[in-house]
Design a protein around this motif. Structure first.
Motif, mmCIF file in Angstrom:
data_model
loop_
_atom_site.group_PDB
_atom_site.id
_atom_site.type_symbol
_atom_site.label_atom_id
_atom_site.label_comp_id
_atom_site.label_asym_id
_atom_site.label_seq_id
_atom_site.Cartn_x
_atom_site.Cartn_y
_atom_site.Cartn_z
ATOM 1 N N SER A 3 0.621 -1.556 -0.201
ATOM 2 C CA SER A 3 -0.132 0.394 -0.213
ATOM 3 C C SER A 3 0.493 1.146 -0.002
ATOM 4 C CB SER A 3 -0.960 0.117 1.064
ATOM 5 O OG SER A 3 -0.662 0.030 2.789
ATOM 6 N N LYS A 4 2.003 1.150 0.526
ATOM 7 C CA LYS A 4 2.888 2.235 0.267
ATOM 8 C C LYS A 4 4.650 2.211 0.222
ATOM 9 C CE LYS A 4 3.571 2.096 5.316
ATOM 10 N NZ LYS A 4 3.118 3.275 6.691
ATOM 11 N N LEU A 5 5.285 3.534 0.244
ATOM 12 C CA LEU A 5 6.619 2.920 -0.196
ATOM 13 C C LEU A 5 7.260 4.343 0.694
ATOM 14 C CD1 LEU A 5 9.268 1.960 -1.349
ATOM 15 C CD2 LEU A 5 8.912 4.205 -2.630
ATOM 16 N N ALA A 6 8.208 4.211 2.409
ATOM 17 C CA ALA A 6 8.325 4.962 3.043
ATOM 18 C C ALA A 6 9.946 4.790 2.903
ATOM 19 C CB ALA A 6 7.540 4.189 4.399
ATOM 20 N N LEU A 7 9.590 6.308 2.497
ATOM 21 C CA LEU A 7 10.825 7.107 2.091
ATOM 22 C C LEU A 7 11.750 7.154 4.362
ATOM 23 C CD1 LEU A 7 10.439 6.810 -0.242
ATOM 24 C CD2 LEU A 7 12.635 8.959 -0.829
ATOM 25 N N THR A 8 12.780 7.024 4.581
ATOM 26 C CA THR A 8 13.269 7.373 5.720
ATOM 27 C C THR A 8 14.902 7.845 5.395
ATOM 28 O OG1 THR A 8 12.177 6.139 7.286
ATOM 29 C CG2 THR A 8 13.903 6.991 8.078
ATOM 30 N N ARG A 9 14.632 9.538 5.389
ATOM 31 C CA ARG A 9 16.517 10.518 5.389
ATOM 32 C C ARG A 9 17.334 9.396 3.669
ATOM 33 N NH1 ARG A 9 19.491 11.697 11.423
ATOM 34 N NH2 ARG A 9 19.948 12.377 9.948
ATOM 35 N N PHE A 10 16.597 8.588 3.360
ATOM 36 C CA PHE A 10 17.297 8.449 1.886
ATOM 37 C C PHE A 10 17.805 8.982 1.678
ATOM 38 C CE2 PHE A 10 17.062 5.817 -2.087
ATOM 39 C CZ PHE A 10 17.537 4.929 -1.827
ATOM 40 N N PHE A 46 21.082 9.459 -1.649
ATOM 41 C CA PHE A 46 21.029 9.507 -2.611
ATOM 42 C C PHE A 46 22.794 9.618 -2.742
ATOM 43 C CE2 PHE A 46 22.064 9.543 -8.100
ATOM 44 C CZ PHE A 46 22.964 8.136 -7.596
ATOM 45 N N ILE A 47 22.292 11.159 -2.884
ATOM 46 C CA ILE A 47 23.818 11.902 -3.041
ATOM 47 C C ILE A 47 24.569 12.511 -1.743
ATOM 48 C CG2 ILE A 47 24.500 14.212 -3.774
ATOM 49 C CD1 ILE A 47 22.443 14.122 -6.806
ATOM 50 N N PRO A 48 25.281 12.428 -1.268
ATOM 51 C CA PRO A 48 25.563 12.776 -0.126
ATOM 52 C C PRO A 48 25.057 14.186 0.452
ATOM 53 C CG PRO A 48 28.046 12.267 -0.649
ATOM 54 C CD PRO A 48 26.225 12.227 -2.198
ATOM 55 N N GLY A 49 24.221 14.292 1.900
ATOM 56 C CA GLY A 49 23.942 15.096 2.312
ATOM 57 C C GLY A 49 22.280 15.786 1.736
ATOM 58 N N VAL A 50 22.190 15.175 1.433
ATOM 59 C CA VAL A 50 20.634 15.101 0.256
ATOM 60 C C VAL A 50 19.837 13.705 0.747
ATOM 61 C CG1 VAL A 50 18.898 15.945 -1.400
ATOM 62 C CG2 VAL A 50 21.997 16.608 -1.226
ATOM 63 N N GLU A 51 18.891 14.686 1.670
ATOM 64 C CA GLU A 51 17.826 13.064 2.663
ATOM 65 C C GLU A 51 16.673 13.536 2.310
ATOM 66 O OE1 GLU A 51 18.916 14.021 6.457
ATOM 67 O OE2 GLU A 51 20.918 13.308 6.756
ATOM 68 N N LEU A 52 15.663 12.162 1.854
ATOM 69 C CA LEU A 52 14.441 12.195 1.619
ATOM 70 C C LEU A 52 13.332 11.291 2.591
ATOM 71 C CD1 LEU A 52 16.082 13.069 -1.146
ATOM 72 C CD2 LEU A 52 14.340 11.772 -2.565
ATOM 73 N N SER A 53 13.191 12.402 3.146
ATOM 74 C CA SER A 53 11.490 11.284 3.869
ATOM 75 C C SER A 53 10.611 11.300 3.093
ATOM 76 C CB SER A 53 11.661 11.802 5.462
ATOM 77 O OG SER A 53 13.056 11.819 5.974
ATOM 78 N N GLY A 54 9.090 10.399 3.371
ATOM 79 C CA GLY A 54 7.871 10.273 2.643
ATOM 80 C C GLY A 54 7.313 9.905 3.047
ATOM 81 N N THR A 55 6.109 9.044 2.444
ATOM 82 C CA THR A 55 5.510 7.978 2.545
ATOM 83 C C THR A 55 4.770 8.096 0.819
ATOM 84 O OG1 THR A 55 5.505 7.327 4.259
ATOM 85 C CG2 THR A 55 3.947 6.279 2.924
ATOM 86 N N PHE A 56 4.688 7.101 0.126
ATOM 87 C CA PHE A 56 4.465 7.725 -1.208
ATOM 88 C C PHE A 56 3.093 6.815 -1.369
ATOM 89 C CE2 PHE A 56 7.853 9.080 -3.758
ATOM 90 C CZ PHE A 56 7.546 9.890 -4.348
#
Length: 665
Positions: free
Chosen positions: A566-573, A575-585
């Motif tokens: 039902s979802k894809l949850a990102l926690t401080r994901f 890829f590029i140093p110093g750029v963190e993604l958090s949230g839920t698709f």
């Protein structure tokens, strides 16, 4: 000590005795079919066929072959299509639906016969405790213990016996002729049947060809195909901005790896960092994994270049993907491939049959000495961009050296009948390179060879286009009479090489109309989502099945993403140093829906980004509001690399659920 083989006279007597006793070769013997159980077996009927363990008297007893039939009409046809799986050791019955669909053009007037070859799947699978309890010690000792555990019966698990099993099935089921469809090792079985029973063969379909005498023990055709495979991958300037010579890059890296392994880190699905290393064998393993997973091969040129530039983590993560260690799954185990391979059968058939460069009667030490001498006599160029040591380490020579052969050496001549034959070869196949297909095609005057671009091993199961399926349809149109097969149309590679991984935020393209750190951060956010998409697609293809709910992926530089139904949850994901993604698709019908991501990290312009399956990306970063069309964003670059355009985003936008692909190995 293994028992001595019986005399030829006694073997002949026993073979005749067993054949008469078990009724496996009596022409026209009726088989009783019943509807197969299970929803996936609709239209198939099931039965079993008893066959001797050994027709040369090596061991007593019978095996039960599980056989399925799908009739073309209300009555049995005169000719049947027999599908032969790969391995050796792969079960064919679980692939029934796929095979029926792939061979549909041949099944309008012909019945389909499927069976698990002896020792595999539902046909009395072969087991060996010495292999199942193998804890990483000497493979040679484990193989030898396995041979002694199986006993003289090991000599009955050969291609020769599988050929006789096919003939026993044909006679017992009452078919006049057979169309043989083999994939990988299954092509060897088909070729040997065609040589021994040419009068019973109507046509051949050979996909990913193994030559009649078996695979070359040092895998020379594989090494010799690396240049052409990577050359096609980088054709049409696909590697511009990544590398000018991917083969030379691998040669340079392997030279370094001979001195010391590559070391770096990989993040698991909980965001924890782990030390990782890579040697020459591991690098070759990544290349070979690309035969069945084009997503992995697409990542390779850039990952190798990164390693040469002292950034090993992309290549180390790629090895973890190739080994099924990514994603992390519930229970902590590696994702298993869906293809069923009986390990004991694979070891037994391979050690009994492979044309090793030694005397079969020699002890292990002599065998190894003879094999080493044969290896050293070969030019080093034969193994480029690797070396002879890597070839030996990745072969079964050391493991099979102590295997006590129970069967006689193959007496094949390699003479094949001139019957209509369709031979399929993937231009990206390293396991069974096109040189194998050319070798077999030369033995069948009227054979038609189709080279399928950007496709690896098991062409019919791996072709993301329709070239292979169109060829099968054309081959069987209006009967089998050598109907002309057209070459594949030129087209783009659906898994083109991916760009170099940026090592810092400064190495990404700015977004037109947005300046400063917010501009670079927005590109980094989209880069991160595309990279996660690549990992999920690669892992799904590697598993050859839908990933289990709860699968999680570590970011290249930290954090994690967890996938459920039902979802894809990102926690401080990251890829590029110093750029963190958090949230839920949210996920609906296998596609991610629009969501809001929180952007943090030491290098990023903090804020929010609204992103989904559409082309517009909106939000606020570093206090600057934006509304940008994806088409205006140029994805990853490193240094002066040209990077990737929005094409990759639009062609595989957040495709986190792929249909299951069934392949005959």
């Amino acid at each position: 000590m293994p028992r001595r083989a019986p005399t030829l006279l006694l073997a002949a007597v026993l073979a005749l005795c067993c054949s008469a006793l078990f009724g496996v070769a009596s022409a026209g013997a009726a088989l009783s079919f019943v509807p197969c159980a299970g929803a996936s077996a609709a239209g198939f009927e099931c039965t079993t066929v008893p066959v001797p363990v050994s027709r040369t008297g090596l061991a007593a007893g019978t095996l039960s072959l599980s056989l399925e039939r799908k009739q073309a009409g209300p009555t049995q046809s005169g000719t049947a299509v027999v599908a032969l799986a790969g391995g050796p050791g792969q079960a064919a019955l679980p692939l029934g639906e796929f095979i029926a669909k792939a061979l549909a053009p041949a099944l309008g007037t012909r019945d389909l016969l499927l069976f698990d070859q002896r020792g595999t799947g539902a046909s009395d699978p072969l087991g060996c405790g010495a292999l199942s309890s193998f804890g990483g010690g000497s493979a040679s000792q484990a193989f030898e213990r396995c041979a002694l555990e199986i006993g003289p019966a090991r000599g009955g698990y050969t291609t020769q016996e599988s050929v006789e099993d096919i003939e026993a099935i044909r006679q017992a089921a009452g078919y006049e002729k057979l169309v043989l469809y083999g994939t990988s090792y299954g092509t060897k079985v088909a070729e040997e049947y065609a040589e021994r029973y040419p009068q019973n063969v109507e046509a051949l379909v050979l996909d990913s060809v193994v030559p009649p005498n078996g695979p070359e023990p040092f895998s020379l055709p594989t090494f010799q195909a690396i240049s052409s495979v990577l050359g096609e991958l980088c054709s049409n300037n696909a590697c511009t901005g990544i590398t000018t010579n991917p083969v030379a890059d691998i040669a340079t890296l392997t030279a370094r790896l001979r001195k010391r392994p590559l070391s770096g880190s990989v993040y698991d699905g909980s965001g924890h960092r782990h030390n990782a290393t890579l040697n020459e064998s591991g690098l070759l393993g990544i290349l070979e994994a690309g035969d069945l997973n084009p997503a992995l091969r697409a990542l390779l040129p850039a990952a190798v270049r990164s390693a040469l530039s002292n950034y090993p983590d992309p290549l180390l993560r790629l090895e973890a993907l190739a080994e099924g260690l990514i994603p992390s799954v519930p229970g902590g185990h590696a994702v298993e491939e869906s293809a069923e391979i009986d390990e004991a059968l694979y070891v037994t058939t391979t050690c009994e049959e492979m044309p090793f460069p030694w005397q079969r009667s020699a002890p292990a030490t002599t065998r190894l000495a003879e094999a080493t001498a044969a290896l050293q006599a070969l030019p080093s160029a034969d193994f480029y961009p690797f070396d002879a040591t890597t070839a030996l380490d990745n072969s079964l020579i050391s493991a099979c050296a102590g295997w006590p052969d129970a069967s006689a050496a193959s007496a094949q001549t390699g003479v094949l009948p001139n019957v209509p034959a369709l031979i399929l070869s993937g231009a990206q196949d390293l396991r069974t390179p096109t040189s194998n297909a050319l070798q077999v095609a030369a033995k069948i005057p009227d054979a038609q060879l189709l080279l399928v671009p950007y496709t690896g091993h098991s062409v019919i199961g791996s072709d993301f286009g329709d070239c292979a399926s169109l060829a099968v349809a054309a081959f069987f149109s209006g009967g089998v009479a050598g109907h002309p097969i057209l070459p594949c149309a030129s087209g783009a590679n659906p898994f083109a090489p991916t760009p170099l991984t940026p090592t810092k935020l400064a190495y990404v393209h700015p977004v037109p109309g947005l300046s400063g750190r917010p501009s670079l951060t927005l590109t980094a956010v989209l880069d991160t989502i595309v990279d996660l998409n690549r990992q999920v697609v690669g892992a799904t293809l590697q598993a050859d099945a839908q990933l289990p709910s709860g699968s999680s992926f570590g970011g290249l530089r930290g954090g994690y993403a967890k996938l459920s139904t039902s979802k894809l949850a990102l926690t401080r994901f990251t890829f590029i140093p110093g750029v963190e993604l958090s949230g839920t698709f949210p996920v609906s019908k296998g596609q991610l829906q629009t969501t809001t991501l929180q952007i943090t990290g030491s290098s990023a312009a903090h804020g929010i980004v609204h992103v989904g399956s559409g082309k517009q990306v909106t939000g606020t970063l570093g206090g600057k509001r934006f509304n940008v069309n994806i088409a205006k964003v140029k994805l990853s670059r490193s240094g002066t690399g040209t990077g990737a355009s929005e094409v990759e985003w639009s062609s595989t936008p957040l495709a986190f659920a792929l249909p299951q692909l069934s392949r005959l190995r």
